[in-house]
Write a protein that holds these residues in place. Structure first.
Motif, PDB file in Angstrom:
ATOM      1  N   UNK A  72       0.821  -1.206   0.000  1.00 21.68           N
ATOM      2  CA  UNK A  72       0.000   0.000   0.000  1.00 21.68           C
ATOM      3  C   UNK A  72       0.859   1.263   0.000  1.00 21.68           C
ATOM      4  N   UNK A  73       2.038   1.201   0.622  1.00 21.32           N
ATOM      5  CA  UNK A  73       2.865   2.400   0.780  1.00 21.32           C
ATOM      6  C   UNK A  73       3.183   3.033  -0.565  1.00 21.32           C
ATOM      7  N   UNK A  74       3.679   2.250  -1.500  1.00 21.04           N
ATOM      8  CA  UNK A  74       4.088   2.823  -2.778  1.00 21.04           C
ATOM      9  C   UNK A  74       2.877   3.319  -3.555  1.00 21.04           C
ATOM     10  N   UNK A  75       1.746   2.642  -3.456  1.00 20.92           N
ATOM     11  CA  UNK A  75       0.546   3.076  -4.170  1.00 20.92           C
ATOM     12  C   UNK A  75       0.050   4.419  -3.645  1.00 20.92           C
ATOM     13  N   UNK A  76       0.060   4.592  -2.326  1.00 23.26           N
ATOM     14  CA  UNK A  76      -0.370   5.865  -1.733  1.00 23.26           C
ATOM     15  C   UNK A  76       0.609   6.970  -2.115  1.00 23.26           C
ATOM     16  N   UNK A  77       1.897   6.665  -2.126  1.00 21.11           N
ATOM     17  CA  UNK A  77       2.893   7.658  -2.539  1.00 21.11           C
ATOM     18  C   UNK A  77       2.683   8.059  -4.001  1.00 21.11           C
ATOM     19  N   UNK A  78       2.323   7.099  -4.844  1.00 22.34           N
ATOM     20  CA  UNK A  78       2.111   7.395  -6.260  1.00 22.34           C
ATOM     21  C   UNK A  78       0.954   8.359  -6.476  1.00 22.34           C
ATOM     22  N   UNK A  79      -0.164   8.124  -5.804  1.00 24.43           N
ATOM     23  CA  UNK A  79      -1.326   8.986  -6.058  1.00 24.43           C
ATOM     24  C   UNK A  79      -1.043  10.413  -5.592  1.00 24.43           C
ATOM     25  N   UNK A  80      -0.308  10.557  -4.485  1.00 25.19           N
ATOM     26  CA  UNK A  80       0.033  11.898  -4.005  1.00 25.19           C
ATOM     27  C   UNK A  80       1.024  12.582  -4.939  1.00 25.19           C
TER      28      UNK A  80
END
Length: 722
Positions: A72-80
């Motif tokens: 989840x960490x990288x996915x949340x970083x991507x959207x931001x």
């Protein structure tokens, strides 16, 4: 060579948290030093609850969800990063910490992308629009001439750091519905396979997990367990313990018993010695029955009709098909035993643990210890990957109990392997009985489904200490959890397929073992039964399994998923002794669509033994944030499900759990893992859907349907390799 100990001596402090998780903090040498903490209320309606614009043009993303290995960490970083136009290597993330991150409840139900990532996306898009609006006002230039790039706002010939625009503050405005979502209109970073930064730490064996944390002057603890759930402590011989090297304190509270020592190995040896000195009240549990299905059906149950629809009177004649399926109790079986560290000082209790819900756990521990919740602080630190409610909350509660006994010293508590196997909350055993009728065209007229199960999920979400393992043994007598959540048992119980009439009946019992939420909850067993039954119905109707399913589907995305799987496997030819099978579901009938195929091989020995040679998967999760991450999630789910289906089963006798290691509770070894191929159907125009638990049920059905195709025998009870 530098060791951890020499590093600490040289550094004088220890980093808590990791570059992935947020800023480093240090603890000075010496007794009495604690982490800086906060227990302020975080308003999730504010933009700065979700992100922080740093002075050097970097971006820190904030989420209340926990990294469980699901990526989840990288996915949340991507959207931001997409919305604020920042290169991904300039983004960090801060996870799950009371008083610092928003309260997002539990990291569960495959909802992290649907909820947390979308909250971060909206906040970041709002921040971008606010920044550009402020810059336009500052320069007098129109918004259309502004652009944002790596922490700088460029307007004509002028360039500003974003901190100049907000003048060193953060954007505390309320989150609104932004005018534009760049991920939908520009889509540069979202939808690309950005590598996970945490994987390199794992591969290198760097300090990353809660088990790796060390504090100056830290003490070590072990809990002395009773022989079975209901056993109570009658007597304990304590003589000469205090005079033994390394001994610090013996803690007894009711039937909760633990020892604290200077070093970990000493704590282990004290645990063994004290266990020999205990006299426990014997309260046996029912032994593993020879026939699990009949035993579970004999238990008192709360029965209800959960759904009834359609016209039953119109069904007449046709073929009637009946089948009964079952699954046993199964474990999370995390590779790393649960671990937590706690310190109590200045009337504040601080805990580092791998809980999936730091806020609910904070409130529950506060109730257990009679502390105001403002005096309990919890920081989430990654632990061994786990999908569902394992022992992370229990070990945190036990460490908290012990920390209160020795104020000012960090107490580290780690479970042993046999403790993890014996005391974690399991996934419930279930029975699934289906009866359906087919008309002369092979269409399903009626379908009746009755299931038996424990309730699923006894997480500490209500603040009740009975949902924490030590709560049942303390002198206060918090008792044990109730029957759990009925909705978890009936997850995915209504088939996605069209039928003339359908009826669902559930019977919720309280079984002999401790249970809670395990990946997919009841969906694993429900989809397994439904999809195996669909194969049996297809056989009765004389139809191909693919075509039979497609004839009973109306959802175009479901149809696309199955058709893509059929295309992927069109060249597969099962050889002698091999079989090919499929399974399909939409998780929760509202989240990701997942279709799975399996090729298995059976061997003739004393009994047939199945090996999964290859698996194929198709996943439709709507908008795909990170295709590599989504594939990894699906591949992992398929492999884990294959292991459950082939091998895994909790065993016990009157004295307690007997499957206490990797021999008595086997799972797939590396050399037994099948080749896995996954394709993603990306729908950027659609909302993202939860995917972490989508593959469990379809994979089980695909494997068992393939075994039935190979052997000519229909297997209905798990695990199949007994």
């Amino acid at each position: 060579m530098s060791t951890r100990r020499t590093f600490l001596k040289q550094a004088g402090c220890i980093s808590i948290g990791f570059s992935l998780l947020g800023p480093f903090s240090c603890i000075s040498e010496g007794k009495g030093s604690v982490m800086p903490y906060s227990n302020k209320e975080i308003d999730p309606e504010q933009i700065d609850a979700w992100l922080e614009l740093l002075a050097d043009g970097r971006l820190k993303v904030i989420t209340g969800k926990m990294e469980l290995g699901q990526g989840i960490s990288i996915a949340v970083m991507q959207v931001a990063a997409e919305e604020l136009q920042v290169e991904i290597d300039r983004v960090s993330i801060h996870l799950a910490e009371t008083g610092v991150t928003p309260d997002e409840g539990i990291t569960a139900g495959s909802r992290s992308i649907e909820t947390s990532a979308m909250n971060v996306r909206r906040a970041a898009a709002c921040a971008r629009e606010v920044l550009i609006s402020m810059a336009a006002e500052k320069t007098g230039l129109p918004v259309s001439e502004m652009r944002l790039e790596n922490g700088k706002i460029k307007a004509g010939n002028d360039e500003f750091d974003w901190t100049e625009i907000i003048e060193g503050e953060q954007i505390s405005k309320q989150v609104y519905e932004p005018e534009e979502i760049y991920a939908k209109t520009r889509r540069k970073l979202v939808g690309t396979p950005v590598p996970r930064p945490d994987l390199e730490k794992m591969i290198r064996g760097e300090e990353f997990y809660v088990q790796d944390l060390r504090f100056p002057g830290m003490l070590h603890a072990r809990v002395v367990r009773p022989p079975s759930y209901k056993s109570g402590l009658k007597a304990l011989e304590e003589q000469n313990l205090a005079n033994t090297s390394g001994f610090v304190k013996l803690v007894r509270k009711g039937s909760f018993l633990a020892v604290i020592a200077e070093k970990e190995y000493q704590a282990i040896k004290f645990q063994e010695e004290i266990n020999k000195r205990c006299e426990w009240e014997s309260k046996p549990i029912p032994s593993t029955p020879e026939e699990l299905k009949s035993y579970l059906k004999s238990l008192p149950a709360n029965s209800a009709i959960d759904e009834e629809r359609g016209d039953w009177s119109s069904a007449s004649g046709g073929k009637v098909v009946k089948a009964s399926y079952s699954k046993p109790y199964i474990m999370h079986a995390a590779n790393g035993p649960s671990c937590a560290i706690a310190i109590y000082e200045n009337e504040v209790l601080q805990i580092w643990c791998h809980s999936q819900g730091v806020y609910p756990l904070r409130d529950t521990i506060a109730n257990m210890l009679d502390l105001p919740k403002e005096q309990v602080y919890i920081k989430g630190v990654p632990g061994s990957g786990c999908y569902g409610h394992n022992a992370a909350d229990d070990v945190a509660a036990e460490a908290a109990l012990l920390a209160k006994e020795i104020p000012g010293r960090h107490i580290r508590l780690q479970w042993m392997r046999e403790e993890e196997h014996a005391w974690e909350p399991y996934g419930s055993a279930m029975i699934m009985e289906h009866e359906a009728s087919l008309d002369e065209k092979g269409q399903i007229q009626t379908w009746s489904y009755e299931l038996w199960s424990d309730g699923h999920s006894t997480r500490p979400t209500s603040g009740d200490p009975a949902n924490l393992l030590p709560g049942r043994y303390l002198e206060k007598g918090f008792g044990v959890p109730g029957p759990g959540w009925r909705g978890g048992a009936i997850r995915n119980a209504p088939p996605i397929y069209k039928t003339g009439a359908f009826k669902l009946t559930s019977n919720i019992f309280e079984g002999p073992l401790r249970i809670s939420a395990l990946r997919g909850l009841g969906a694993y067993a429900n989809v397994f039964g439904i999809e195996c039954f669909m194969d049996e119905l297809a056989e009765k109707a004389g139809k191909d399994p693919f075509e039979f399913r497609l004839a009973h589907l109306e959802d175009e995305r479901a149809i696309d998923c199955l058709k893509k799987l059929k295309d992927m496997t069109s060249g597969v030819q099962a050889e002698t002794g091999q079989g090919f099978g499929i399974g399909f579901a939409q998780y929760k009938n509202s989240a990701s669509y997942c279709a799975v195929a399996a090729l298995v091989e059976t061997s003739e020995e004393e009994t047939k033994w199945a090996v999964v040679k290859k698996m194929w998967g198709v996943i439709d999760s709507g908008e795909c944030i990170n295709p590599d991450g989504l594939k990894n999630q699906t591949e992992g789910g398929m492999i884990q499900s294959a292991s459950w289906t082939l091998l895994e089963q909790v065993k016990w006798d009157a004295n307690g759990i007997t499957s206490l290691d990797w021999e008595t509770y086997p799972m797939l070894r590396f050399e037994e893992i099948p080749v896995v191929e996954v394709e993603v159907i990306d729908r950027p125009e659609m909302p993202p859907l939860g995917a972490g638990e989508a593959a469990q049920g379809p994979s089980a059905a695909a494997v068992v349907n393939a075994i039935s195709a190979a052997t000519g025998n229909r297997l209905r009870d798990l695990p199949v390799n007994r």
